[in-house]
Design a protein around this motif. Structure first.
Motif, PDB file in Angstrom:
ATOM      1  N   ASN A  25      -7.592  12.210  31.043  1.00 45.82           N
ATOM      2  CA  ASN A  25      -6.069  12.353  30.164  1.00 45.82           C
ATOM      3  C   ASN A  25      -6.360  12.681  28.896  1.00 45.82           C
ATOM      4  O   ASN A  25      -5.864  13.438  28.179  1.00 45.82           O
ATOM      5  N   ALA A  26      -7.334  11.929  28.291  1.00 47.44           N
ATOM      6  CA  ALA A  26      -7.518  12.040  26.843  1.00 47.44           C
ATOM      7  C   ALA A  26      -8.203  13.357  26.316  1.00 47.44           C
ATOM      8  O   ALA A  26      -7.554  13.893  25.388  1.00 47.44           O
ATOM      9  N   MET A  27      -9.234  13.926  27.033  1.00 46.72           N
ATOM     10  CA  MET A  27      -9.614  15.217  26.958  1.00 46.72           C
ATOM     11  C   MET A  27      -8.551  16.157  27.091  1.00 46.72           C
ATOM     12  O   MET A  27      -8.384  17.197  26.402  1.00 46.72           O
ATOM     13  N   ALA A  28      -7.698  15.953  28.271  1.00 46.23           N
ATOM     14  CA  ALA A  28      -6.704  16.924  28.413  1.00 46.23           C
ATOM     15  C   ALA A  28      -5.821  17.128  27.301  1.00 46.23           C
ATOM     16  O   ALA A  28      -5.200  18.125  26.753  1.00 46.23           O
ATOM     17  N   GLY A  59       2.687  17.525  35.490  1.00 49.16           N
ATOM     18  CA  GLY A  59       3.608  17.885  34.382  1.00 49.16           C
ATOM     19  C   GLY A  59       3.784  16.662  33.710  1.00 49.16           C
ATOM     20  O   GLY A  59       3.591  16.628  32.312  1.00 49.16           O
ATOM     21  N   VAL A  60       4.466  15.456  34.113  1.00 48.72           N
ATOM     22  CA  VAL A  60       4.748  14.477  33.631  1.00 48.72           C
ATOM     23  C   VAL A  60       3.389  13.765  32.790  1.00 48.72           C
ATOM     24  O   VAL A  60       3.385  13.373  31.526  1.00 48.72           O
ATOM     25  N   SER A  61       2.192  13.839  33.463  1.00 46.99           N
ATOM     26  CA  SER A  61       0.905  13.504  33.054  1.00 46.99           C
ATOM     27  C   SER A  61       0.698  14.254  31.801  1.00 46.99           C
ATOM     28  O   SER A  61       0.169  13.709  30.768  1.00 46.99           O
ATOM     29  N   VAL A  62       0.894  15.373  31.891  1.00 48.21           N
ATOM     30  CA  VAL A  62       0.520  16.341  30.400  1.00 48.21           C
ATOM     31  C   VAL A  62       1.657  16.064  29.238  1.00 48.21           C
ATOM     32  O   VAL A  62       0.945  15.764  28.456  1.00 48.21           O
ATOM     33  N   LEU A  63       2.673  15.765  29.694  1.00 46.13           N
ATOM     34  CA  LEU A  63       3.853  15.223  28.671  1.00 46.13           C
ATOM     35  C   LEU A  63       3.299  13.938  28.147  1.00 46.13           C
ATOM     36  O   LEU A  63       3.308  13.654  27.060  1.00 46.13           O
ATOM     37  N   ASP A  64       2.885  13.000  28.866  1.00 50.42           N
ATOM     38  CA  ASP A  64       2.592  11.577  28.606  1.00 50.42           C
ATOM     39  C   ASP A  64       1.295  11.811  27.693  1.00 50.42           C
ATOM     40  O   ASP A  64       1.504  11.039  26.584  1.00 50.42           O
ATOM     41  N   GLN A  65       0.434  12.665  27.829  1.00 48.05           N
ATOM     42  CA  GLN A  65      -0.744  12.912  27.114  1.00 48.05           C
ATOM     43  C   GLN A  65      -0.260  13.595  25.874  1.00 48.05           C
ATOM     44  O   GLN A  65      -0.967  13.029  24.718  1.00 48.05           O
ATOM     45  N   THR A  66       0.394  14.460  25.844  1.00 51.57           N
ATOM     46  CA  THR A  66       0.814  15.176  24.676  1.00 51.57           C
ATOM     47  C   THR A  66       1.846  13.925  23.840  1.00 51.57           C
ATOM     48  O   THR A  66       1.399  14.226  22.454  1.00 51.57           O
TER      49      THR A  66
END
Length: 630
Positions: A25-28, A59-66
């Motif tokens: 997740n951090a790298m993403a 998508g939610v995971s990407v938002l969380d990481q953002t």
């Protein structure tokens, strides 16, 4: 080729984003940030992919990481103890992070029905609030650092602008130094750029983010707080002390000085300060419809206190005493407000400033009402002026002199006619060729009538009808003389002047009838054929009566007063024209009687030349009672 290359790059980015979303997740998060910084279009395409209903968890995971990435970036700035805008690179990076945060919230808000998305959006809103608090603080710091809280001396150098002296600059910072009072300007075509252009751009970037994020009101309050102090301090440099000395209306010996300061202050405020403030507001908040409300609110809040203080001062003048001697002070204030109304209506035209514009119109109308009320008070003053002691010698009464000089001075002010027009807003120009009687003319004629009635009552104090006529003649002639060849005469018209000139002539006739007719009757000779002895005795009696009456009249009327030299000469001439021929004829008949001729010198006390000289000695008294202008 370029389009194919973009499509391939976007496809690769999608694949990487999806893969990283399931592994690291951090790298993403870092890769997404790099892609977004590289090209905004990648962010849009990636969002479309990640928001795909078939891949909502990704998508939610990407938002969380953002959000985590943005939190790390933003936290570095919102917690620092030095201004972010002290370094332009930091400011730019911080604004980029805020922009990305706002963009993320907008992208995901349509999917807020998903509980996971809602949780992320709540975190994003908390983070956004921290950003807004810090942006508000930076906004205030920029305003203060630019001098937005300190008044300036106003530009226009070389054209009558405000320039602070070297001594003032050297003493700056010492508490015991008084604020320098600026020198007056005559040219108001000045714009004050109190905030440097670079700072204005920085403020604009901040306001754009705050308004866009729904924090426009907070940004407006931050702006107006600094600028309000600036405007109030600027007015104090003009010497205007607000309501500190006038919270119960203008009064005391310093009235004219305070009003003069107020006139200078409101002219500078409406013609220089507020237009400059409006310009600064528009530059800081922008000219778009999205930011117009924030700009209008900021302008209103910045100007509200100072403009209301200026209007409250004028309102205090309007609500004060309606003593006639205050007319010209109130007219000065009325004219100042009237002249500035076009600018006020333009400056304060938006919905937030509506109450300011309405208050200015209300003050203007109340000033007009006060002026009209002063003339009603003048009427009462004339009516109440008591008929106590008679003016010595039938001279000019002080109230006549006061009222006529007052009305002449009042009618020299063109604004007065507008005040008396029924429709005060907008100004009405009366065409006297079509309408010979304006409301002001009616008012002036009525005051004249009240004055004449008062003078007639005063004339009855004199026991001698001839002296009463002299009194009315003096005052009537003075009134006509003051009206002719003056704006007052233009108002009242030629018919009024002719009518009152005829009245003065009638007083002249009344004077001559009541004073000299009895002497002329004494000189009349009977046509009956009397015996010489009877005729001689009758003429001796008539001559004796003439000598007695003429002596008494000349002694009495030599102390009477005629203020107008021309009128004095007219009176003497009319008396001489009537008396001298009759006396000359009488003496001729008297000296032709044989029994009297040789003793004529014994009975004739006055030769014709003596009578003429005594007539010339009439009316030597002081014509003007009291002090003041003639």
């Amino acid at each position: 080729m370029a389009e194919n290359g973009e499509e391939k790059l976007i496809a690769v980015a999608r694949h990487i984003a999806k893969t990283l979303g399931h592994t690291d997740n951090a790298m993403a998060d870092d890769i997404l940030q790099i892609f977004s910084n590289f090209d905004g279009r990648l962010r849009e395409k990636l969002t479309e992919t990640l928001a795909d209903p078939d891949d909502s968890r990704t998508g939610v995971s990407v938002l969380d990481q953002t959000l985590k990435s943005l939190d790390r970036q933003i936290s570095r700035y919102v917690t620092v103890d030095h201004p972010i805008w002290s370094d332009s690179a930091d400011a730019s990076t911080f604004l980029d992070a805020v922009d990305e945060l706002v963009a993320s919230i907008r992208e995901w808000t349509p999917l807020a029905a998903d509980k996971a998305v809602t949780a992320c959006l709540d975190r994003a809103e908390d983070l956004l609030q921290q950003c807004m608090f810090r942006l508000e603080e930076e906004f205030k710091l920029l305003m203060e650092r630019s001098g937005g809280g300190d008044s300036v001396d106003y530009g226009g150098r070389g054209s009558g602008g405000y320039v602070e002296s070297d001594e003032d600059e050297e003493n700056e910072g010492y508490e015991d130094v008084e604020i320098p009072v600026a020198h007056p300007v005559s040219d108001y075509n000045i714009i004050i750029d109190a905030v440097p252009a670079g700072t204005v751009n920085d403020l604009h970037e901040i306001s754009k983010r705050m308004v866009g994020a729904g924090y426009g009101k907070e940004c407006s309050m931050a702006y107006s707080l600094c600028r309000r102090e600036f405007l109030e301090e600027s007015l104090s440099r003009l010497g205007f002390s607000g309501l500190q000395k006038s919270n119960a209306g203008v009064r005391d010996d310093d009235d004219e000085i305070e009003i003069d300061k107020w006139i200078k202050a409101i002219n500078m405020a409406v013609r220089v300060f507020y237009p400059s403030e409006r310009r600064l507001c528009d530059r800081v908040f922008g000219y778009s419809s999205a930011t117009a409300a924030a700009a209008d609110l900021s302008f209103m809040e910045a100007c509200r206190v100072s403009v209301m203080e200026l209007l409250n001062f004028a309102n205090g003048v309007a609500m004060g005493s309606r003593a006639p001697d205050r007319l010209f002070k109130i007219l000065d204030v009325y004219e100042a407000v009237k002249d500035l109304m076009p600018e006020i209506e333009v400056l304060f035209a938006d919905q937030y400033c509506l109450f300011i514009r309405n208050e200015a119109i209300g003050v203007w109308k109340r000033l007009g009402e006060s002026i009209r009320g002063i003339f009603m008070e003048l009427e009462n003053l004339i009516r109440r002026d008591p008929a106590k002691a008679a003016v010595p010698g039938g001279g000019l009464h002080p109230i006549t002199r006061y009222v006529m000089n007052y009305l002449r001075a009042a009618c020299s002010r063109p604004t007065l006619e507008q005040v008396f027009d029924e429709n005060v807003v907008p100004p009405v120009v009366v065409d006297r060729s079509l309408s010979p009687s304006s409301p002001l003319a009616v008012q002036m004629a009525w005051i004249m009538e009240v004055l004449e009635s008062n003078l007639e009552a005063k004339s009855k104090i004199y026991r001698d009808p001839a002296l009463s006529s002299v009194f009315m003649m003096n005052n009537g002639r003075y009134i006509v003389k003051k009206v002719k060849d003056d704006e007052l005469g233009s108002l009242l018209g030629d018919d009024w002047v002719r009518k009152h000139t005829a009245k003065v002539r009638q007083y002249h006739v009344n004077y001559q009838r009541s004073s000299w007719n009895k002497i002329l009757n004494a000189l009349k000779l009977d046509n009956n054929n009397l015996s010489p002895n009877v005729a001689s005795k009758a003429m001796k009696e008539k001559l004796k009566l003439f000598n007695s009456q003429f002596e008494e009249i000349c002694r009495t009327q030599s102390t009477w007063a005629i203020f107008d030299e021309q009128l004095k000469e007219e009176l003497k001439h009319s008396v001489g024209s009537a008396l001298l021929p009759a006396y000359r004829s009488f003496l001729g008949r008297f000296q032709n009687i044989q029994d009297i001729a040789k003793y004529a010198e014994k009975y004739v006390k006055f030769e014709v030349e003596d009578v003429e000289a005594r007539i010339d000695g009439l009316f030597q008294g002081t014509a003007v009672s009291g002090s003041g202008r003639k």
